[in-house]
Design a protein around this motif. Structure first.
Motif, PDB file in Angstrom:
ATOM      1  N   PRO A 175       0.822  -1.394   0.654  1.00 30.38           N
ATOM      2  CA  PRO A 175       0.337  -0.136   0.165  1.00 30.38           C
ATOM      3  C   PRO A 175       0.892   0.941   0.262  1.00 30.38           C
ATOM      4  O   PRO A 175       2.228   1.243   0.965  1.00 30.38           O
ATOM      5  N   LYS A 176       0.487   2.452  -0.345  1.00 31.15           N
ATOM      6  CA  LYS A 176       1.044   3.443  -0.853  1.00 31.15           C
ATOM      7  C   LYS A 176      -0.049   3.749  -0.538  1.00 31.15           C
ATOM      8  O   LYS A 176      -0.847   4.764  -1.167  1.00 31.15           O
ATOM      9  N   VAL A 177       0.356   5.444   0.495  1.00 36.83           N
ATOM     10  CA  VAL A 177      -1.064   6.208   1.000  1.00 36.83           C
ATOM     11  C   VAL A 177       0.259   7.710   0.661  1.00 36.83           C
ATOM     12  O   VAL A 177       0.963   8.240   1.589  1.00 36.83           O
ATOM     13  N   GLN A 178      -1.415   9.098   0.849  1.00 37.29           N
ATOM     14  CA  GLN A 178      -0.923  10.054   0.713  1.00 37.29           C
ATOM     15  C   GLN A 178      -1.992  10.716   2.215  1.00 37.29           C
ATOM     16  O   GLN A 178      -3.536  10.564   1.514  1.00 37.29           O
ATOM     17  N   LEU A 179      -1.144  11.958   2.771  1.00 35.07           N
ATOM     18  CA  LEU A 179      -2.418  11.545   3.838  1.00 35.07           C
ATOM     19  C   LEU A 179      -1.381  13.257   4.342  1.00 35.07           C
ATOM     20  O   LEU A 179      -0.691  13.695   4.343  1.00 35.07           O
ATOM     21  N   CYS A 180      -2.689  14.242   4.326  1.00 38.01           N
ATOM     22  CA  CYS A 180      -2.998  15.514   3.906  1.00 38.01           C
ATOM     23  C   CYS A 180      -3.695  15.401   5.600  1.00 38.01           C
ATOM     24  O   CYS A 180      -4.914  15.849   5.481  1.00 38.01           O
TER      25      CYS A 180
ATOM     26  N   LYS B 114      -0.603  11.670  -5.929  1.00 37.04           N
ATOM     27  CA  LYS B 114      -0.230  10.519  -6.924  1.00 37.04           C
ATOM     28  C   LYS B 114      -1.474   9.905  -7.835  1.00 37.04           C
ATOM     29  O   LYS B 114      -2.136   9.943  -6.681  1.00 37.04           O
ATOM     30  N   PRO B 115      -1.008   9.380  -8.628  1.00 42.24           N
ATOM     31  CA  PRO B 115      -2.518   8.510  -8.728  1.00 42.24           C
ATOM     32  C   PRO B 115      -2.132   6.924  -8.282  1.00 42.24           C
ATOM     33  O   PRO B 115      -0.520   6.443  -7.860  1.00 42.24           O
ATOM     34  N   ASP B 116      -3.327   5.894  -8.236  1.00 39.12           N
ATOM     35  CA  ASP B 116      -3.105   4.767  -7.616  1.00 39.12           C
ATOM     36  C   ASP B 116      -2.396   4.875  -6.101  1.00 39.12           C
ATOM     37  O   ASP B 116      -1.535   3.781  -5.893  1.00 39.12           O
TER      38      ASP B 116
END
Length: 556
Positions: free
Chosen positions: A348-353, A449-451
């Protein structure tokens, strides 16, 4: 069958169709068939239908065949359909449907014949059509049973006291067992009394194989499966099964590997070189927060019927429910879903703001973010081994403030991010509303980012500008002076597959969230509100929960 008062059999044929019926409580077991249909003097009619331009049924059977010759005017937009049954077996036609306006009683059990060559998706289309027509419903699957056409012929042979074997053009052979039961032959032996029968069985054995699988229903006791069936499970990681290179998670400190293919029925009992998606089903867990031992669910698959039957049983309560499933209707859909299934095995790859109000009243939350953000990856690693976590921080105040925004882009170095948040000083805040619209624009401008699993966690105790969002005095009662509209900015986030979570501190934001929901919420995605009040200690567990929820949602 005794659960219904009447049993109706429908022979849905390519050229002709017919029906029969009987009463379940009739001890004579009399079966009634129409002696004539229309003016044809036959017990069957043509499988032909006429619809008008609104797809309303106008005529059926021989009446449909003669409709246009008997009605010369007003039929320009009417359409005749014939010989259409086998088109349901063609994946390109499965999405085409015509809705019926008929309604039937629920005290009837309908038995509909289908070709033996039909696959699961074709049978699913037939059930959907039957539900649309009113023969059954999603919560009353028991009202409709499918019967293979050669089986119906075999039953007729039994009751008409004919040969022990029945063979039709579907190339399916049945052995009549004791007590009027049938065996769908797959493993052949010396069943016949003549050399012709022996040679014929031997020939079929060479062509179709000799392994069998089946449960034990009342009549067809053995049935051969055309496909392999498997479920995706989470398997415990052990020294003998390390599952190297695959996606893993931890549940109560026990490591599991996700998306393991567990085959429990093999097509012809041969090893399948590859796995392809054919369908999915979901099992509802009664109480997600309860201990594991209280949420044990037993799922059973019954393959002995024409249609696969799946039941879920809650072990503690003993409650059973029938589960609906969704088969891919064509090859393209199967390939698309199979790719999604394979994507689950990736790390899993996560972007959290983190979007945080940094005015004077929010000092404790800024301090908690600085001190606990560095632990976020460590906690998530307990659930997702190899997780790539990117975190950004956007602090905001009000329009006209000197430090209106505090923006720190996405980074995997949470130690560095913590040191930057440490520089943020809580100040400002004249009227109650803050510049949330401007902040949502800054969130949209981040490098998403996508995905990736993407989410925004908004922490604030005040609404945005605009009287429709609150009841307080507002320096900008008409909303953001530059024309920014928060709902549209949230809609842009949603279109980018970015989940939006809100941590509620006071009730002052309730009206704003209600307005936000109208533009953001959909059947697939909704704003999640977590009410923490002044308890800053719950921030870190909430962030962990939000990330887990978004990862799960993306995988589905």
């Amino acid at each position: 069958m005794n659960s219904k008062n009447i049993v109706v059999g429908i022979d849905f044929g390519q050229s002709c169709s017919g029906y029969s019926y009987g009463y379940s409580q009739d001890i004579s077991q009399t079966i009634y068939c129409p002696e004539i249909w229309d003016a044809s003097c036959l017990s069957k009619t043509l499988t032909q239908i006429v619809f008008d331009e609104n797809k309303k049924l106008i005529a059926f059977g021989y009446e449909a065949r003669d409709y246009f010759s008997n009605n010369e005017e007003g039929t320009e937009k009417h359409s005749l359909y014939s010989r259409f049954k086998m088109r349901l077996f063609d994946p390109e036609n499965r999405g085409q449907s015509i809705k019926s306006d008929c309604v039937f009683e629920r005290e009837i059990k309908w038995v509909v014949t289908i070709p033996a060559i039909w696959d699961d998706a074709s049978i699913q289309v037939m059930r959907n059509c039957a539900e649309t027509a009113g023969l059954c419903s999603k919560d009353d699957r028991d009202s409709l049973v499918f019967c293979y056409e050669p089986e119906a012929g075999a039953f007729n042979c039994i009751y008409e006291k004919t040969a022990a074997y029945s063979v039709n053009v579907d190339i399916i052979v049945y052995e009549q067992l004791y007590d009027a039961k049938l065996k769908n032959i797959s493993k052949f032996g010396a069943f016949g009394s003549t050399k012709v029968n022996d040679n014929f069985c031997s020939f079929l054995k060479k062509v179709f194989g000799d392994e069998i699988f089946g449960l034990n229903p009342k009549i067809v006791s053995i049935r051969k499966q055309p496909k392999s069936y498997a479920t995706e499970i989470m398997e415990k990681v052990t020294s003998t099964k390390p599952h190297t290179g695959k996606s893993k998670i931890k549940i109560r400190d026990v490591e599991y590997c996700q998306n393991i293919c567990d085959v429990f029925v093999y097509a012809n009992q041969m090893v399948d070189p590859g796995v392809q998606f054919i369908g999915e089903l979901y099992v509802t867990i009664p109480n997600v927060g309860a201990p594991v031992e209280e949420n044990c669910i037993e799922v059973s698959f019954k393959f002995s019927l024409a249609e696969i039957e799946v039941k879920a049983k809650h072990v503690k309560s003993g409650k059973e429910t029938l589960i609906s499933y969704c088969f891919a209707l064509d090859e393209a859909e199967s390939i698309r879903r199979n790719k999604l299934r394979q994507e689950k095995n990736k790390l899993p790859k996560v972007q959290l703001c983190i979007m945080l109000d940094c005015t004077g009243s929010m000092g404790p939350w800024i301090k908690e973010s600085k001190e606990k953000i560095i632990k976020l990856t460590e906690l998530l690693e307990k659930y997702y081994v190899g997780l790539e976590l990117n975190v950004s921080f956007i602090g905001y105040r009000d329009i006209g403030e000197v430090d209106r925004f505090e923006i720190f882009p996405f980074t995997t170095n949470l130690g560095y991010l913590s040191s930057q948040i440490n520089l943020v000083v809580p100040h400002g805040g004249g009227d109650i509303p803050e510049d949330i619209a401007g902040t949502l624009l800054q969130v949209n401008n981040l490098l998403w980012k996508p995905d990736y699993t993407k989410l925004v966690v908004h922490i604030g105790d005040a609404p945005c500008h605009g009287k429709k969002y609150h009841r307080f005095t507002d320096s900008y009662p008409d909303g953001d002076p530059s024309g920014l509209i928060p709902e549209k900015l949230l809609g842009t986030l949603s279109s980018k597959s970015i989940d939006y979570y809100f941590i509620k501190i006071t009730s002052d934001t309730d009206t704003m969230i209600d307005v936000f929901r109208k533009s953001y919420d959909s059947p697939q995605k909704k704003i999640v509100v977590c009410e923490l009040g002044s308890d800053v200690s719950k921030l870190l567990p909430s962030l962990v929960n939000f990330v887990q929820t978004s990862i799960t949602r993306l995988s589905k």
